[in-house]
Design an enzyme around this catalytic site. Structure first.
Site, PDB file in Angstrom:
ATOM      1  N   ASP A 194       0.860  -1.178   0.000  1.00  0.00           N
ATOM      2  CA  ASP A 194       0.000   0.000   0.000  1.00  0.00           C
ATOM      3  C   ASP A 194       0.895   1.227   0.000  1.00  0.00           C
ATOM      4  O   ASP A 194       2.003   1.196   0.539  1.00  0.00           O
ATOM      5  CB  ASP A 194      -0.914   0.012   1.229  1.00  0.00           C
ATOM      6  N   THR A 195       0.412   2.278  -0.602  1.00  0.00           N
ATOM      7  CA  THR A 195       1.124   3.548  -0.618  1.00  0.00           C
ATOM      8  C   THR A 195       0.205   4.604  -0.035  1.00  0.00           C
ATOM      9  O   THR A 195      -0.949   4.718  -0.444  1.00  0.00           O
ATOM     10  CB  THR A 195       1.500   3.956  -2.060  1.00  0.00           C
TER      11      THR A 195
END
Length: 111
Positions: free
Chosen positions: A86-87
């Site tokens: 995830d960013t």
């Protein structure tokens, strides 16, 4: 860190729990060619439960990976390794996720 383990990963059934072309490309650059299974994990974890954006990203990544691992197990096709990622962006202590559209992105950048 991962480079020392690449020889061991070559023979493994690896799944990327992401539809991100860039994440796939990065793995392929180091010689990992995972099967891609897009996660349907709802990214709605309460941000206030986490001390930092990094902690929130780790929890979301874990949720994605576990959801895909369960999906694969349900169809009798378990992976040796499922990679979730995830960013997020943090500005002034606020965790920002993917903008909904270009207008929302511009609004986020003006903060």
């Amino acid at each position: 860190m991962i480079l020392e383990h690449l020889p061991h990963l070559a023979s493994k059934n690896i799944t990327l729990a992401s539809a991100s072309p860039r994440r796939l490309q990065l793995l392929q650059l180091v010689g990992i060619n995972p099967k891609v299974v897009t996660s349907t994990f709802e990214e709605t974890l309460p941000k206030s439960d986490y001390k930092s954006a990094a902690d929130y990203a780790v929890a979301t990544s874990k949720g994605k990976a576990l959801e895909v691992a369960e999906k694969l197990s349900d169809v009798n096709a378990p992976a040796d390794l499922v990679i979730g990622a995830d960013t997020v962006v943090e500005i002034d202590g606020d965790i920002l996720e993917k903008p909904a559209d270009a207008s929302h992105a511009a609004q986020m950048l003006r903060r």
